[in-house]
Scaffold this motif. Sequence first.
Motif, PDB file in Angstrom:
ATOM      1  N   THR A  75      35.752  31.656  29.684  1.00  0.00           N
ATOM      2  CA  THR A  75      35.242  32.566  30.714  1.00  0.00           C
ATOM      3  C   THR A  75      33.721  32.610  30.755  1.00  0.00           C
ATOM      4  OG1 THR A  75      35.356  34.431  29.163  1.00  0.00           O
ATOM      5  CG2 THR A  75      37.282  34.035  30.552  1.00  0.00           C
ATOM      6  N   VAL A  78      31.883  30.197  33.655  1.00  0.00           N
ATOM      7  CA  VAL A  78      32.129  30.373  35.084  1.00  0.00           C
ATOM      8  C   VAL A  78      31.202  31.440  35.647  1.00  0.00           C
ATOM      9  CG1 VAL A  78      34.534  29.638  34.881  1.00  0.00           C
ATOM     10  CG2 VAL A  78      33.961  32.061  34.617  1.00  0.00           C
ATOM     11  N   THR A  79      31.200  31.580  36.957  1.00  0.00           N
ATOM     12  CA  THR A  79      30.356  32.576  37.611  1.00  0.00           C
ATOM     13  C   THR A  79      30.848  33.982  37.297  1.00  0.00           C
ATOM     14  OG1 THR A  79      31.705  32.592  39.622  1.00  0.00           O
ATOM     15  CG2 THR A  79      29.936  30.956  39.479  1.00  0.00           C
ATOM     16  N   THR A  82      33.994  34.945  39.265  1.00  0.00           N
ATOM     17  CA  THR A  82      35.171  34.252  38.736  1.00  0.00           C
ATOM     18  C   THR A  82      35.575  34.830  37.387  1.00  0.00           C
ATOM     19  OG1 THR A  82      34.496  32.213  39.848  1.00  0.00           O
ATOM     20  CG2 THR A  82      36.137  32.005  38.099  1.00  0.00           C
ATOM     21  N   LEU A  85      37.493  37.920  37.937  1.00  0.00           N
ATOM     22  CA  LEU A  85      38.855  37.605  38.341  1.00  0.00           C
ATOM     23  C   LEU A  85      39.704  37.198  37.135  1.00  0.00           C
ATOM     24  CD1 LEU A  85      41.043  37.043  40.454  1.00  0.00           C
ATOM     25  CD2 LEU A  85      40.034  34.773  40.779  1.00  0.00           C
ATOM     26  N   ILE A  86      39.147  36.338  36.282  1.00  0.00           N
ATOM     27  CA  ILE A  86      39.875  35.897  35.087  1.00  0.00           C
ATOM     28  C   ILE A  86      40.142  37.076  34.164  1.00  0.00           C
ATOM     29  CG2 ILE A  86      39.718  34.494  32.997  1.00  0.00           C
ATOM     30  CD1 ILE A  86      38.127  32.453  34.611  1.00  0.00           C
ATOM     31  N   VAL A 219      36.963  41.992  43.137  1.00  0.00           N
ATOM     32  CA  VAL A 219      36.902  40.660  43.759  1.00  0.00           C
ATOM     33  C   VAL A 219      37.693  40.592  45.055  1.00  0.00           C
ATOM     34  CG1 VAL A 219      36.550  39.539  41.528  1.00  0.00           C
ATOM     35  CG2 VAL A 219      38.881  39.806  42.413  1.00  0.00           C
ATOM     36  N   TRP A 221      41.019  41.133  45.514  1.00  0.00           N
ATOM     37  CA  TRP A 221      42.413  40.725  45.416  1.00  0.00           C
ATOM     38  C   TRP A 221      43.372  41.897  45.570  1.00  0.00           C
ATOM     39  CZ3 TRP A 221      44.603  36.190  42.257  1.00  0.00           C
ATOM     40  CH2 TRP A 221      43.887  35.033  42.545  1.00  0.00           C
TER      41      TRP A 221
END
Length: 304
Positions: A75, A78-79, A82, A85-86, A219, A221
Amino acid sequence: MEYLAAGGAPSVFAQMFGSGLIGLREGLETGIVVMVLIAFAVKSGRRDALKWIWAGVAAAVAMVITIFLIIHLGTSTVTSLTAELIAGLASLVAVVIVTAMVLWMSKAAAHISADLRTEMSDALLTSAASVLGLSFLAVGREGFETALLMVGYAESVSGGLWPLLGLLVGIVVAIVLTVMLYRGAVRLNFHTFFLYTGIFLIFVAAGILAYGIRALQTVGWLPGGNTPAFDISSAYDQSSWYGTILAGIFNFRPDPTVFQVVAWCVYVAVVLTLFLRANRRPPPAKQNADTPAHSEPVSERNPR
Protein backbone atom coordinates in the motif's frame (compact mmCIF):
# COMPACT_ATOMS: atom_id res chain seq x y z
CA MET A 1 -4.51 8.80 4.19
CA GLU A 2 -7.17 11.49 4.04
CA TYR A 3 -9.52 9.91 6.57
CA LEU A 4 -6.79 9.32 9.14
CA ALA A 5 -5.32 12.76 8.65
CA ALA A 6 -8.71 14.28 9.31
CA GLY A 7 -9.15 12.36 12.55
CA GLY A 8 -5.62 12.68 13.93
CA ALA A 9 -3.11 9.94 14.73
CA PRO A 10 -4.07 7.66 17.61
CA SER A 11 -1.57 7.16 20.43
CA VAL A 12 1.18 4.57 20.29
CA PHE A 13 -0.21 2.88 23.39
CA ALA A 14 -3.67 2.56 21.87
CA GLN A 15 -2.29 1.14 18.62
CA MET A 16 -0.10 -1.37 20.42
CA PHE A 17 -2.77 -2.37 22.93
CA GLY A 18 -5.35 -3.24 20.29
CA SER A 19 -2.92 -5.16 18.08
CA GLY A 20 -1.26 -6.73 21.12
CA LEU A 21 -4.54 -8.23 22.27
CA ILE A 22 -5.12 -9.58 18.75
CA GLY A 23 -1.65 -11.12 18.85
CA LEU A 24 -2.24 -12.60 22.31
CA ARG A 25 -5.58 -14.17 21.43
CA GLU A 26 -4.58 -15.44 17.99
CA GLY A 27 -1.16 -16.54 19.21
CA LEU A 28 -2.72 -18.48 22.06
CA GLU A 29 -5.19 -20.14 19.69
CA THR A 30 -2.30 -21.18 17.44
CA GLY A 31 -0.23 -22.24 20.44
CA ILE A 32 -3.02 -24.48 21.69
CA VAL A 33 -3.24 -26.15 18.28
CA VAL A 34 0.51 -26.84 18.30
CA MET A 35 0.32 -27.98 21.93
CA VAL A 36 -2.38 -30.54 21.14
CA LEU A 37 -0.42 -31.92 18.17
CA ILE A 38 2.80 -32.21 20.17
CA ALA A 39 1.09 -33.72 23.21
CA PHE A 40 -0.60 -36.36 21.07
CA ALA A 41 2.64 -37.26 19.26
CA VAL A 42 4.50 -37.59 22.58
CA LYS A 43 1.76 -39.71 24.20
CA SER A 44 1.71 -41.91 21.09
CA GLY A 45 5.44 -42.58 21.46
CA ARG A 46 6.20 -40.82 18.19
CA ARG A 47 8.74 -38.20 19.23
CA ASP A 48 10.35 -38.70 15.84
CA ALA A 49 7.36 -36.83 14.37
CA LEU A 50 8.07 -33.68 16.40
CA LYS A 51 10.59 -32.40 13.85
CA TRP A 52 7.95 -32.62 11.12
CA ILE A 53 5.41 -30.81 13.30
CA TRP A 54 7.90 -27.98 13.90
CA ALA A 55 8.83 -27.93 10.19
CA GLY A 56 5.16 -27.44 9.32
CA VAL A 57 4.86 -24.69 11.94
CA ALA A 58 7.94 -22.89 10.59
CA ALA A 59 6.65 -23.10 7.01
CA ALA A 60 3.27 -21.71 8.08
CA VAL A 61 4.87 -18.82 9.98
CA ALA A 62 7.05 -17.97 6.95
CA MET A 63 3.96 -18.00 4.71
CA VAL A 64 2.03 -15.72 7.08
CA ILE A 65 4.89 -13.20 7.37
CA THR A 66 5.26 -13.12 3.58
CA ILE A 67 1.52 -12.53 3.03
CA PHE A 68 1.41 -9.77 5.64
CA LEU A 69 4.44 -7.93 4.24
CA ILE A 70 3.25 -8.17 0.63
CA ILE A 71 -0.18 -6.73 1.45
CA HIS A 72 0.89 -4.24 4.11
CA LEU A 73 3.97 -2.82 2.38
CA GLY A 74 2.28 -2.87 -1.02
CA THR A 75 0.00 0.00 0.00
CA SER A 76 2.99 2.33 0.38
CA THR A 77 3.71 2.27 -3.37
CA VAL A 78 0.34 3.58 -4.55
CA THR A 79 -1.34 6.98 -4.57
CA SER A 80 -3.10 8.29 -1.47
CA LEU A 81 -6.57 7.78 -2.97
CA THR A 82 -5.74 4.23 -4.04
CA ALA A 83 -4.26 3.55 -0.60
CA GLU A 84 -7.51 4.80 0.94
CA LEU A 85 -9.45 2.39 -1.25
CA ILE A 86 -7.16 -0.53 -0.38
CA ALA A 87 -7.36 0.33 3.32
CA GLY A 88 -11.15 0.42 3.17
CA LEU A 89 -11.40 -2.91 1.38
CA ALA A 90 -8.80 -4.49 3.70
CA SER A 91 -10.81 -3.27 6.68
CA LEU A 92 -14.00 -4.91 5.41
CA VAL A 93 -12.12 -8.16 4.76
CA ALA A 94 -10.72 -7.99 8.29
CA VAL A 95 -14.24 -7.60 9.69
CA VAL A 96 -15.43 -10.67 7.80
CA ILE A 97 -12.45 -12.66 9.08
CA VAL A 98 -12.77 -11.70 12.75
CA THR A 99 -16.54 -12.30 12.64
CA ALA A 100 -16.15 -15.74 11.10
CA MET A 101 -13.33 -16.51 13.52
CA VAL A 102 -15.14 -15.71 16.76
CA LEU A 103 -18.42 -17.32 15.67
CA TRP A 104 -16.84 -20.45 14.18
CA MET A 105 -14.56 -21.04 17.17
CA SER A 106 -17.54 -20.72 19.51
CA LYS A 107 -19.15 -23.70 17.78
CA ALA A 108 -15.96 -25.69 17.10
CA ALA A 109 -14.49 -25.35 20.59
CA ALA A 110 -16.23 -28.48 21.88
CA HIS A 111 -14.59 -30.81 19.37
CA ILE A 112 -11.52 -29.07 17.91
CA SER A 113 -9.09 -30.90 20.21
CA ALA A 114 -10.60 -34.31 19.37
CA ASP A 115 -10.56 -33.46 15.65
CA LEU A 116 -6.88 -32.54 15.79
CA ARG A 117 -6.02 -35.77 17.59
CA THR A 118 -7.91 -37.83 15.02
CA GLU A 119 -6.19 -36.05 12.13
CA MET A 120 -2.78 -36.43 13.78
CA SER A 121 -3.40 -40.14 14.37
CA ASP A 122 -4.14 -40.61 10.67
CA ALA A 123 -1.11 -38.51 9.68
CA LEU A 124 1.24 -40.52 11.92
CA LEU A 125 0.07 -43.71 10.24
CA THR A 126 0.55 -42.27 6.76
CA SER A 127 3.86 -40.43 6.36
CA ALA A 128 6.13 -37.67 7.62
CA ALA A 129 4.82 -35.43 4.84
CA SER A 130 1.29 -35.89 6.19
CA VAL A 131 2.39 -34.78 9.67
CA LEU A 132 4.16 -31.75 8.19
CA GLY A 133 1.13 -30.89 6.06
CA LEU A 134 -1.28 -31.20 8.99
CA SER A 135 0.73 -28.86 11.21
CA PHE A 136 1.23 -26.45 8.29
CA LEU A 137 -2.49 -26.27 7.55
CA ALA A 138 -3.54 -26.09 11.22
CA VAL A 139 -1.14 -23.25 12.03
CA GLY A 140 -1.36 -21.62 8.60
CA ARG A 141 -5.14 -21.23 8.80
CA GLU A 142 -4.91 -19.39 12.13
CA GLY A 143 -1.95 -17.32 10.94
CA PHE A 144 -3.56 -16.39 7.63
CA GLU A 145 -6.61 -15.07 9.48
CA THR A 146 -4.35 -13.08 11.81
CA ALA A 147 -2.34 -11.60 8.91
CA LEU A 148 -5.43 -10.34 7.07
CA LEU A 149 -7.01 -9.11 10.30
CA MET A 150 -3.85 -7.19 11.18
CA VAL A 151 -3.64 -5.59 7.73
CA GLY A 152 -7.14 -4.18 8.22
CA TYR A 153 -6.45 -3.11 11.80
CA ALA A 154 -3.08 -1.51 11.02
CA GLU A 155 -4.52 0.42 8.08
CA SER A 156 -7.48 1.60 10.13
CA VAL A 157 -5.37 3.07 12.94
CA SER A 158 -2.27 4.39 11.18
CA GLY A 159 -0.67 2.06 8.68
CA GLY A 160 2.60 2.46 10.64
CA LEU A 161 4.82 0.01 12.49
CA TRP A 162 3.43 0.41 16.02
CA PRO A 163 0.49 -1.98 15.45
CA LEU A 164 2.93 -4.55 14.09
CA LEU A 165 5.16 -4.16 17.16
CA GLY A 166 2.13 -4.59 19.42
CA LEU A 167 1.17 -7.73 17.50
CA LEU A 168 4.66 -9.18 18.01
CA VAL A 169 4.58 -8.42 21.74
CA GLY A 170 1.20 -10.14 22.03
CA ILE A 171 2.49 -13.19 20.13
CA VAL A 172 5.57 -13.43 22.37
CA VAL A 173 3.36 -13.35 25.48
CA ALA A 174 1.14 -16.03 23.89
CA ILE A 175 4.18 -18.24 23.25
CA VAL A 176 5.32 -17.91 26.86
CA LEU A 177 1.82 -18.72 28.10
CA THR A 178 1.57 -21.74 25.80
CA VAL A 179 4.87 -23.17 27.07
CA MET A 180 3.79 -22.64 30.68
CA LEU A 181 0.43 -24.26 29.99
CA TYR A 182 2.07 -27.27 28.37
CA ARG A 183 4.44 -27.72 31.29
CA GLY A 184 1.61 -27.31 33.78
CA ALA A 185 3.13 -24.17 35.33
CA VAL A 186 -0.09 -22.20 34.91
CA ARG A 187 -3.76 -22.98 34.42
CA LEU A 188 -6.10 -20.82 32.39
CA ASN A 189 -9.88 -20.76 32.15
CA PHE A 190 -10.05 -20.89 28.36
CA HIS A 191 -13.81 -20.33 28.22
CA THR A 192 -13.58 -17.08 30.20
CA PHE A 193 -10.47 -15.86 28.35
CA PHE A 194 -11.86 -16.42 24.87
CA LEU A 195 -15.31 -15.17 25.86
CA TYR A 196 -14.11 -11.76 26.98
CA THR A 197 -11.45 -11.35 24.29
CA GLY A 198 -14.10 -12.37 21.75
CA ILE A 199 -16.44 -9.64 23.00
CA PHE A 200 -13.58 -7.15 22.84
CA LEU A 201 -12.69 -8.17 19.29
CA ILE A 202 -16.31 -7.75 18.20
CA PHE A 203 -16.20 -4.09 19.26
CA VAL A 204 -12.77 -3.69 17.62
CA ALA A 205 -14.21 -5.19 14.42
CA ALA A 206 -17.19 -2.83 14.60
CA GLY A 207 -14.75 0.09 14.67
CA ILE A 208 -12.81 -1.35 11.73
CA LEU A 209 -16.10 -1.71 9.86
CA ALA A 210 -16.95 1.94 10.51
CA TYR A 211 -13.48 2.95 9.32
CA GLY A 212 -13.78 0.87 6.16
CA ILE A 213 -17.14 2.42 5.34
CA ARG A 214 -15.80 5.96 5.80
CA ALA A 215 -12.74 5.17 3.66
CA LEU A 216 -14.95 3.86 0.84
CA GLN A 217 -17.21 6.90 1.21
CA THR A 218 -14.12 9.09 0.83
CA VAL A 219 -13.24 7.53 -2.54
CA GLY A 220 -16.86 7.57 -3.68
CA TRP A 221 -17.51 3.83 -3.57
CA LEU A 222 -20.23 4.23 -0.94
CA PRO A 223 -22.83 7.03 -0.60
CA GLY A 224 -23.49 9.25 2.39
CA GLY A 225 -20.02 10.65 2.97
CA ASN A 226 -21.46 14.14 3.50
CA THR A 227 -24.32 13.04 5.77
CA PRO A 228 -23.07 13.16 9.38
CA ALA A 229 -25.09 11.40 12.07
CA PHE A 230 -23.78 13.84 14.70
CA ASP A 231 -20.76 16.03 15.33
CA ILE A 232 -19.37 16.48 18.85
CA SER A 233 -15.97 17.80 17.72
CA SER A 234 -16.41 21.01 19.72
CA ALA A 235 -16.77 19.10 23.00
CA TYR A 236 -14.61 16.07 22.19
CA ASP A 237 -10.82 16.40 22.33
CA GLN A 238 -9.33 13.84 19.93
CA SER A 239 -5.81 14.64 21.14
CA SER A 240 -6.67 13.81 24.77
CA TRP A 241 -5.81 10.51 26.43
CA TYR A 242 -9.36 9.21 26.02
CA GLY A 243 -9.59 10.47 22.45
CA THR A 244 -6.39 8.73 21.35
CA ILE A 245 -7.34 5.47 23.10
CA LEU A 246 -10.84 5.35 21.62
CA ALA A 247 -9.49 6.21 18.17
CA GLY A 248 -6.58 3.77 18.37
CA ILE A 249 -8.55 0.78 19.66
CA PHE A 250 -12.13 1.30 18.51
CA ASN A 251 -11.66 3.75 15.61
CA PHE A 252 -14.07 6.20 17.23
CA ARG A 253 -14.36 9.66 15.68
CA PRO A 254 -16.64 12.51 16.82
CA ASP A 255 -18.25 13.10 13.41
CA PRO A 256 -19.38 9.74 11.98
CA THR A 257 -21.74 9.50 9.03
CA VAL A 258 -25.20 8.00 9.28
CA PHE A 259 -24.04 4.97 7.31
CA GLN A 260 -21.21 4.38 9.80
CA VAL A 261 -23.44 4.62 12.85
CA VAL A 262 -26.13 2.33 11.42
CA ALA A 263 -23.57 -0.25 10.30
CA TRP A 264 -21.81 -0.17 13.70
CA CYS A 265 -25.05 -0.63 15.64
CA VAL A 266 -26.37 -3.42 13.40
CA TYR A 267 -23.05 -5.26 13.44
CA VAL A 268 -22.67 -5.16 17.24
CA ALA A 269 -26.30 -6.11 17.86
CA VAL A 270 -26.27 -9.09 15.49
CA VAL A 271 -22.76 -10.48 16.00
CA LEU A 272 -22.65 -9.97 19.78
CA THR A 273 -26.02 -11.70 20.17
CA LEU A 274 -24.89 -14.68 18.07
CA PHE A 275 -21.57 -14.87 19.92
CA LEU A 276 -23.09 -14.77 23.41
CA ARG A 277 -25.71 -17.33 22.43
CA ALA A 278 -23.02 -19.68 21.09
CA ASN A 279 -20.97 -19.27 24.26
CA ARG A 280 -23.84 -19.90 26.63
CA ARG A 281 -22.59 -22.67 28.90
CA PRO A 282 -24.92 -25.60 29.57
CA PRO A 283 -25.88 -26.27 33.19
CA PRO A 284 -23.31 -28.46 34.94
CA ALA A 285 -24.13 -32.15 34.91
CA LYS A 286 -24.93 -33.76 38.21
CA GLN A 287 -21.89 -35.55 39.55
CA ASN A 288 -21.89 -38.77 41.52
CA ALA A 289 -21.16 -37.92 45.12
CA ASP A 290 -18.71 -40.85 45.30
CA THR A 291 -16.76 -39.62 42.27
CA PRO A 292 -14.31 -36.80 43.00
CA ALA A 293 -14.02 -33.95 40.52
CA HIS A 294 -11.37 -34.71 37.91
CA SER A 295 -9.09 -32.16 36.31
CA GLU A 296 -7.14 -33.33 33.28
CA PRO A 297 -3.66 -32.03 32.48
CA VAL A 298 -3.86 -28.88 30.41
CA SER A 299 -2.25 -30.51 27.39
CA GLU A 300 -5.07 -33.02 27.26
CA ARG A 301 -8.01 -30.82 28.14
CA ASN A 302 -10.29 -29.26 25.59
CA PRO A 303 -8.42 -26.06 24.66
CA ARG A 304 -11.55 -23.95 25.13
